[in-house]
Scaffold this motif. Sequence first.
Motif, mmCIF file in Angstrom:
data_model
loop_
_atom_site.group_PDB
_atom_site.id
_atom_site.type_symbol
_atom_site.label_atom_id
_atom_site.label_comp_id
_atom_site.label_asym_id
_atom_site.label_seq_id
_atom_site.Cartn_x
_atom_site.Cartn_y
_atom_site.Cartn_z
ATOM 1 N N TYR A 26 0.824 -1.205 0.000
ATOM 2 C CA TYR A 26 0.000 0.000 0.000
ATOM 3 C C TYR A 26 0.859 1.256 0.000
ATOM 4 O O TYR A 26 0.530 2.235 -0.665
ATOM 5 C CB TYR A 26 -0.957 -0.012 1.190
ATOM 6 C CG TYR A 26 -2.063 1.002 1.055
ATOM 7 C CD1 TYR A 26 -2.924 0.979 -0.044
ATOM 8 C CD2 TYR A 26 -2.260 1.981 2.011
ATOM 9 C CE1 TYR A 26 -3.937 1.902 -0.188
ATOM 10 C CE2 TYR A 26 -3.278 2.907 1.881
ATOM 11 C CZ TYR A 26 -4.110 2.859 0.787
ATOM 12 O OH TYR A 26 -5.117 3.777 0.644
ATOM 13 N N LYS A 27 1.974 1.232 0.710
ATOM 14 C CA LYS A 27 2.874 2.384 0.707
ATOM 15 C C LYS A 27 3.470 2.616 -0.680
ATOM 16 O O LYS A 27 3.737 3.747 -1.068
ATOM 17 C CB LYS A 27 3.985 2.195 1.736
ATOM 18 C CG LYS A 27 3.491 2.393 3.155
ATOM 19 C CD LYS A 27 4.489 2.197 4.275
ATOM 20 C CE LYS A 27 5.915 2.138 3.974
ATOM 21 N NZ LYS A 27 6.790 1.905 5.133
ATOM 22 N N ALA A 28 3.645 1.558 -1.461
ATOM 23 C CA ALA A 28 4.234 1.688 -2.797
ATOM 24 C C ALA A 28 3.212 2.096 -3.856
ATOM 25 O O ALA A 28 3.564 2.731 -4.850
ATOM 26 C CB ALA A 28 4.900 0.376 -3.209
ATOM 27 N N VAL A 29 1.949 1.733 -3.647
ATOM 28 C CA VAL A 29 0.935 1.980 -4.685
ATOM 29 C C VAL A 29 -0.165 2.940 -4.224
ATOM 30 O O VAL A 29 -1.176 3.083 -4.909
ATOM 31 C CB VAL A 29 0.293 0.653 -5.179
ATOM 32 C CG1 VAL A 29 1.339 -0.293 -5.721
ATOM 33 C CG2 VAL A 29 -0.521 -0.021 -4.083
ATOM 34 N N HIS A 30 0.034 3.596 -3.103
ATOM 35 C CA HIS A 30 -1.006 4.476 -2.570
ATOM 36 C C HIS A 30 -1.430 5.478 -3.638
ATOM 37 O O HIS A 30 -0.595 6.145 -4.253
ATOM 38 C CB HIS A 30 -0.499 5.206 -1.324
ATOM 39 C CG HIS A 30 -1.589 5.878 -0.573
ATOM 40 N ND1 HIS A 30 -2.188 7.039 -1.010
ATOM 41 C CD2 HIS A 30 -2.218 5.533 0.574
ATOM 42 C CE1 HIS A 30 -3.127 7.395 -0.159
ATOM 43 N NE2 HIS A 30 -3.164 6.504 0.818
ATOM 44 N N ASP A 32 -2.512 8.435 -3.623
ATOM 45 C CA ASP A 32 -2.050 9.812 -3.466
ATOM 46 C C ASP A 32 -0.663 10.047 -4.066
ATOM 47 O O ASP A 32 -0.289 11.180 -4.349
ATOM 48 C CB ASP A 32 -2.027 10.212 -1.991
ATOM 49 C CG ASP A 32 -3.427 10.387 -1.415
ATOM 50 O OD1 ASP A 32 -4.398 10.403 -2.206
ATOM 51 O OD2 ASP A 32 -3.546 10.483 -0.188
ATOM 52 N N LEU A 33 0.096 8.985 -4.274
ATOM 53 C CA LEU A 33 1.428 9.112 -4.876
ATOM 54 C C LEU A 33 1.360 9.305 -6.388
ATOM 55 O O LEU A 33 2.369 9.590 -7.024
ATOM 56 C CB LEU A 33 2.268 7.864 -4.577
ATOM 57 C CG LEU A 33 2.524 7.558 -3.108
ATOM 58 C CD1 LEU A 33 3.219 6.210 -2.971
ATOM 59 C CD2 LEU A 33 3.352 8.664 -2.479
ATOM 60 N N PRO A 38 -3.489 10.187 -13.491
ATOM 61 C CA PRO A 38 -4.849 9.828 -13.065
ATOM 62 C C PRO A 38 -5.228 8.374 -13.365
ATOM 63 O O PRO A 38 -5.898 7.737 -12.551
ATOM 64 C CB PRO A 38 -5.747 10.794 -13.845
ATOM 65 C CG PRO A 38 -4.859 11.913 -14.254
ATOM 66 C CD PRO A 38 -3.474 11.359 -14.359
ATOM 67 N N GLU A 39 -4.800 7.857 -14.511
ATOM 68 C CA GLU A 39 -5.137 6.467 -14.844
ATOM 69 C C GLU A 39 -4.483 5.499 -13.863
ATOM 70 O O GLU A 39 -5.105 4.546 -13.394
ATOM 71 C CB GLU A 39 -4.687 6.141 -16.270
ATOM 72 C CG GLU A 39 -5.022 4.728 -16.704
ATOM 73 C CD GLU A 39 -4.511 4.424 -18.101
ATOM 74 O OE1 GLU A 39 -4.187 3.252 -18.342
ATOM 75 O OE2 GLU A 39 -4.440 5.343 -18.940
#
Length: 115
Positions: A26-30, A32-33, A38-39
């Motif tokens: 989750y930290k890698a794909v959050h 907000d990052l 947008p996609e």
Amino acid sequence: TAEARAQEKDKGSVEKEMKHKVHQLYKAVHPDLFHAWPEAKEANERSFKLLQQFISGSGGDQRRPSNSSRFQFKFYLKEERGPGDDKAGDEVGERLRKIDVEIQQPKRASWDLGS
């Protein structure tokens, strides 16, 4: 029994490791990052929600046929690049890498083997 306690301990350590790995993902794909993409942001958000369903075992409607119990995830990861990392030469920045994963929902395992 000692066997039941050992199984419960194993279950707890597996769950703890799973939570740790999911947190790292989750930290890698959050989402907000990925505000600049947008996609990718939308795909990561959708796939992470689906992953949570998969982990919980809910998978949505339990009445669906077993051949539709496949989960497809598409995650985007950021990769840093430095000078000379791409064909353009010395451009420094970020690029995205897409990872597609398909997993079949396993049958529920029972940890209570004594019954």
